[in-house]
Design an enzyme around this catalytic site. Structure first.
Site, PDB file in Angstrom:
ATOM      1  N   ASP A  46       0.831  -1.215   0.000  1.00 48.68           N
ATOM      2  CA  ASP A  46       0.000   0.000   0.000  1.00 48.68           C
ATOM      3  C   ASP A  46       0.863   1.261   0.000  1.00 48.68           C
ATOM      4  O   ASP A  46       1.982   1.261   0.522  1.00 48.68           O
ATOM      5  CB  ASP A  46      -0.919  -0.023   1.239  1.00 48.68           C
ATOM      6  CG  ASP A  46      -2.093   0.924   1.094  1.00 48.68           C
ATOM      7  OD1 ASP A  46      -2.375   1.373  -0.038  1.00 48.68           O
ATOM      8  OD2 ASP A  46      -2.722   1.245   2.124  1.00 48.68           O
ATOM      9  N   ARG A  59      -0.758   9.197  -9.885  1.00 51.55           N
ATOM     10  CA  ARG A  59      -0.752   7.971  -9.075  1.00 51.55           C
ATOM     11  C   ARG A  59      -0.081   6.792  -9.775  1.00 51.55           C
ATOM     12  O   ARG A  59       0.618   6.001  -9.162  1.00 51.55           O
ATOM     13  CB  ARG A  59      -2.184   7.586  -8.704  1.00 51.55           C
ATOM     14  CG  ARG A  59      -2.883   8.570  -7.771  1.00 51.55           C
ATOM     15  CD  ARG A  59      -4.333   8.153  -7.540  1.00 51.55           C
ATOM     16  NE  ARG A  59      -4.401   6.813  -6.987  1.00 51.55           N
ATOM     17  CZ  ARG A  59      -4.263   6.535  -5.678  1.00 51.55           C
ATOM     18  NH1 ARG A  59      -4.096   7.509  -4.815  1.00 51.55           N
ATOM     19  NH2 ARG A  59      -4.311   5.297  -5.248  1.00 51.55           N
ATOM     20  N   SER A  91      -7.508  -5.424  -5.386  1.00 52.02           N
ATOM     21  CA  SER A  91      -8.618  -6.001  -4.612  1.00 52.02           C
ATOM     22  C   SER A  91      -9.943  -5.870  -5.363  1.00 52.02           C
ATOM     23  O   SER A  91     -10.060  -5.070  -6.301  1.00 52.02           O
ATOM     24  CB  SER A  91      -8.733  -5.291  -3.261  1.00 52.02           C
ATOM     25  OG  SER A  91      -9.240  -3.979  -3.436  1.00 52.02           O
ATOM     26  N   ASN A  94     -10.911  -2.433  -5.387  1.00 51.62           N
ATOM     27  CA  ASN A  94     -10.151  -1.514  -6.251  1.00 51.62           C
ATOM     28  C   ASN A  94     -10.839  -1.269  -7.597  1.00 51.62           C
ATOM     29  O   ASN A  94     -10.508  -0.321  -8.309  1.00 51.62           O
ATOM     30  CB  ASN A  94      -8.714  -2.016  -6.476  1.00 51.62           C
ATOM     31  CG  ASN A  94      -7.835  -1.902  -5.245  1.00 51.62           C
ATOM     32  OD1 ASN A  94      -6.924  -2.707  -5.032  1.00 51.62           O
ATOM     33  ND2 ASN A  94      -8.078  -0.900  -4.415  1.00 51.62           N
ATOM     34  N   ARG A 220      -4.938  -1.879   8.807  1.00 48.53           N
ATOM     35  CA  ARG A 220      -6.162  -2.651   8.569  1.00 48.53           C
ATOM     36  C   ARG A 220      -5.861  -3.766   7.577  1.00 48.53           C
ATOM     37  O   ARG A 220      -4.827  -3.772   6.912  1.00 48.53           O
ATOM     38  CB  ARG A 220      -7.291  -1.743   8.073  1.00 48.53           C
ATOM     39  CG  ARG A 220      -6.940  -0.872   6.863  1.00 48.53           C
ATOM     40  CD  ARG A 220      -8.146  -0.039   6.388  1.00 48.53           C
ATOM     41  NE  ARG A 220      -7.760   0.858   5.316  1.00 48.53           N
ATOM     42  CZ  ARG A 220      -7.493   2.161   5.468  1.00 48.53           C
ATOM     43  NH1 ARG A 220      -7.566   2.704   6.664  1.00 48.53           N
ATOM     44  NH2 ARG A 220      -7.145   2.899   4.426  1.00 48.53           N
ATOM     45  N   GLU A 233       1.202 -13.326  12.335  1.00 49.57           N
ATOM     46  CA  GLU A 233       1.802 -12.174  13.008  1.00 49.57           C
ATOM     47  C   GLU A 233       1.646 -10.983  12.074  1.00 49.57           C
ATOM     48  O   GLU A 233       1.973 -11.077  10.883  1.00 49.57           O
ATOM     49  CB  GLU A 233       3.293 -12.432  13.289  1.00 49.57           C
ATOM     50  CG  GLU A 233       3.545 -13.567  14.260  1.00 49.57           C
ATOM     51  CD  GLU A 233       2.918 -13.331  15.631  1.00 49.57           C
ATOM     52  OE1 GLU A 233       2.857 -12.175  16.080  1.00 49.57           O
ATOM     53  OE2 GLU A 233       2.477 -14.322  16.241  1.00 49.57           O
TER      54      GLU A 233
HETATM   55  C1  IPE Z   1      -5.448  -2.692  -0.287  1.00 50.64           C
HETATM   56  O1  IPE Z   1      -5.070  -1.380  -0.503  1.00 50.64           O
HETATM   57  C2  IPE Z   1      -5.474  -3.426  -1.582  1.00 50.64           C
HETATM   58  C3  IPE Z   1      -4.188  -3.659  -2.213  1.00 50.64           C
HETATM   59  C4  IPE Z   1      -3.019  -3.367  -1.701  1.00 50.64           C
HETATM   60  C5  IPE Z   1      -4.241  -4.312  -3.496  1.00 50.64           C
HETATM   61  P1  IPE Z   1      -6.167  -0.219  -0.617  1.00 50.64           P
HETATM   62  O2  IPE Z   1      -5.445   1.054  -0.758  1.00 50.64           O
HETATM   63  O3  IPE Z   1      -7.144  -0.546  -1.676  1.00 50.64           O
HETATM   64  O4  IPE Z   1      -6.870  -0.335   0.799  1.00 50.64           O
HETATM   65  P2  IPE Z   1      -7.879   0.621   1.578  1.00 50.64           P
HETATM   66  O5  IPE Z   1      -9.123   0.718   0.762  1.00 50.64           O
HETATM   67  O6  IPE Z   1      -7.207   1.936   1.749  1.00 50.64           O
HETATM   68  O7  IPE Z   1      -8.095  -0.049   2.869  1.00 50.64           O
HETATM   69  C1  IPE Z   2      -1.574   0.232  -3.410  1.00 51.74           C
HETATM   70  O1  IPE Z   2      -1.325   1.591  -3.410  1.00 51.74           O
HETATM   71  C2  IPE Z   2      -1.832  -0.311  -4.801  1.00 51.74           C
HETATM   72  C3  IPE Z   2      -3.211  -0.708  -5.067  1.00 51.74           C
HETATM   73  C4  IPE Z   2      -4.161  -0.726  -4.193  1.00 51.74           C
HETATM   74  C5  IPE Z   2      -3.526  -1.101  -6.428  1.00 51.74           C
HETATM   75  P1  IPE Z   2      -2.514   2.659  -3.425  1.00 51.74           P
HETATM   76  O2  IPE Z   2      -2.861   2.945  -4.850  1.00 51.74           O
HETATM   77  O3  IPE Z   2      -3.627   2.198  -2.592  1.00 51.74           O
HETATM   78  O4  IPE Z   2      -1.805   3.917  -2.792  1.00 51.74           O
HETATM   79  P2  IPE Z   2      -2.423   4.908  -1.708  1.00 51.74           P
HETATM   80  O5  IPE Z   2      -2.889   4.075  -0.560  1.00 51.74           O
HETATM   81  O6  IPE Z   2      -3.544   5.630  -2.364  1.00 51.74           O
HETATM   82  O7  IPE Z   2      -1.291   5.804  -1.341  1.00 51.74           O
HETATM   83 MG    MG Z   3      -4.079   2.412  -0.614  1.00 51.98          MG
END
Ligand code: IPE
Ligand code: IPE
Ligand code: MG
Length: 271
Positions: A46, A59, A91, A94, A220, A233
Site C-alpha cells: 500500500d 498515481r 482487490s 479496487n 487494517r 503475526e
Molecule cells: C489494499 O489497498 C489493496 C491492495 C493493496 C491491493 P487499498 O489502498 O485498496 O486499501 P484501503 O481501501 O485503503 O483499505
Molecule cells: C496500493 O497503493 C496499490 C493498489 C491498491 C492497487 P494505493 O494505490 O492504494 O496507494 P495509496 O494508498 O492511495 O497511497
Molecule cells: Mg491504498
C-alpha cells in the site's frame, strides 16, 4: 583497591562497547535465523498513490515504481528460502477506482508479467494467482495463464498474486461449493470442519501466512485473507510501498522472529 575498581570497570565498559560495535556490524540479513524463517509471507502493498503525490506526480507513477519493490522482495524472499510470497495486488474493491487508474494498472500488469518472466525463471519462482481472474481484461488473464504455465516447473518459491481478490469473495465461493455438496448429499453437514473450509478456498494449496506485512502506515486488513490470517503475526510499517526494500523485509522478518507465537497456550507451554 579503589584504582583497581576503576580499571576493572573501564575494562568492562570497553568490552561492552566493542560488543556493541560488533553487534552493529552484523547486518540485518545475518541476524535472520534461517531455521525460523516463515514459510509464507503475505504483503499488502500500500501507498503507491501517496508516494507519487509526494513527488507531485500522477498515481500511476507510484504503481510503476512499486514494481521495483515487487522485484526486490520476490528475489530477496527466494534467496532467503521463503517458500511462498503472496502479494495483494488488486482487490475486489479496487474496481471502484477511476477507470483511468484501473486501465493503467491493468496495462502495467501485462507489461510487468512480460518483462519479469526472466526474473521469475532466473530465481526459480513459480507464478500463481488467487482471485477472480476471469474479471480481468482478456489480455491480462491470458498473459498470466501463459506465465503460470511457463514457470510451473520452478521449485524455489511460489509467488502468488492476489488479483481481483477479496477474502469475502473467496469465502462466498467456498460456501457455495460446500452448500452444493451438502445439497447433493456428497458432504454431510456434521463433517464440515476447518479442513473443509481450507479445501474450498482459492488458497487451498498454500500454507497459511505466518507473517503479514502492510506498508503505508494503514493498520487494517482491507478484506485480505480473513480466514488464512487467523493466527498470522501482523507487521505494519509506515514506509510507502515504492520505498520498501530488502532491508525493510529483513527488518520485518527479524521482528517476526522475536515474537512468541502461543496459539492460545501459555508462554511456559511454548518456550
Ligand atoms: C489494499 O489497498 C489493496 C491492495 C493493496 C491491493 P487499498 O489502498 O485498496 O486499501 P484501503 O481501501 O485503503 O483499505
Ligand atoms: C496500493 O497503493 C496499490 C493498489 C491498491 C492497487 P494505493 O494505490 O492504494 O496507494 P495509496 O494508498 O492511495 O497511497
Ligand atoms: Mg491504498
Amino acid at each position: 583497591m579503589f584504582n583497581f575498581k576503576i580499571i576493572e570497570s573501564n575494562y568492562y565498559l570497553r568490552h561492552l562497547s566493542l560488543l556493541m560495535v560488533k553487534k552493529n556490524k552484523v547486518s540485518l540479513k545475518d541476524q535472520i535465523v534461517i531455521e525460523k524463517l516463515p514459510q509464507h509471507i503475505a504483503i499488502i502493498m500500500d501507498g503507491n498513490g501517496r508516494w507519487a503525490k509526494g513527488l507531485g506526480k500522477l498515481r500511476i507513477f507510484g504503481h510503476k515504481k512499486g514494481v521495483s519493490s515487487v522485484r526486490e522482495c520476490a528475489e530477496t524472499s527466494a534467496e532467503l528460502g521463503i517458500k511462498y510470497l503472496t502479494l495483494y495486488t488488486f482487490s475486489t474493491e479496487n474496481w471502484s477506482r477511476p477507470k483511468i487508474e484501473i486501465d493503467a494498472i491493468m496495462e502495467l500488469l501485462v507489461s510487468t508479467i512480460r518483462k519479469e518472466k526472466e526474473t521469475l525463471m532466473k530465481n526459480g519462482i513459480k507464478l500463481q494467482t488467487i482471485g477472480d481472474i476471469n474479471s480481468l481484461p482478456t489480455k491480462c488473464a491470458s498473459e498470466l495463464t501463459k506465465t503460470i504455465e511457463e514457470t510451473a516447473c520452478n521449485t524455489k518459491m511460489t509467488l502468488v498474486l492476489a488479483l481481483s481478490y477479496s477474502a469475502k469473495w473467496d469465502m462466498i465461493n467456498a460456501i457455495k461449493q460446500i452448500s452444493t455438496k451438502v445439497k447433493d448429499n456428497s458432504l454431510a453437514i456434521e463433517d464440515i470442519n476447518d479442513i473443509t473450509i481450507n479445501q474450498h478456498l482459492s488458497t487451498r494449496n498454500l500454507p497459511h501466512p505466518e507473517l503479514l506485512i502492510r506498508t503505508s502506515g494503514e493498520q487494517r486488513i482491507s478484506n485480505f485473507m480473513l480466514w488464512e490470517l487467523a493466527y498470522s503475526e501482523l507487521y505494519f510499517t509506515s514506509k510507502l510501498w515504492p520505498d520498501f526494500n530488502k532491508e525493510d523485509l529483513y527488518e520485518a522478518i527479524l521482528d517476526y522472529q522475536n515474537r512468541e507465537r502461543r496459539f492460545g497456550k501459555t508462554s511456559e507451554q511454548v518456550s
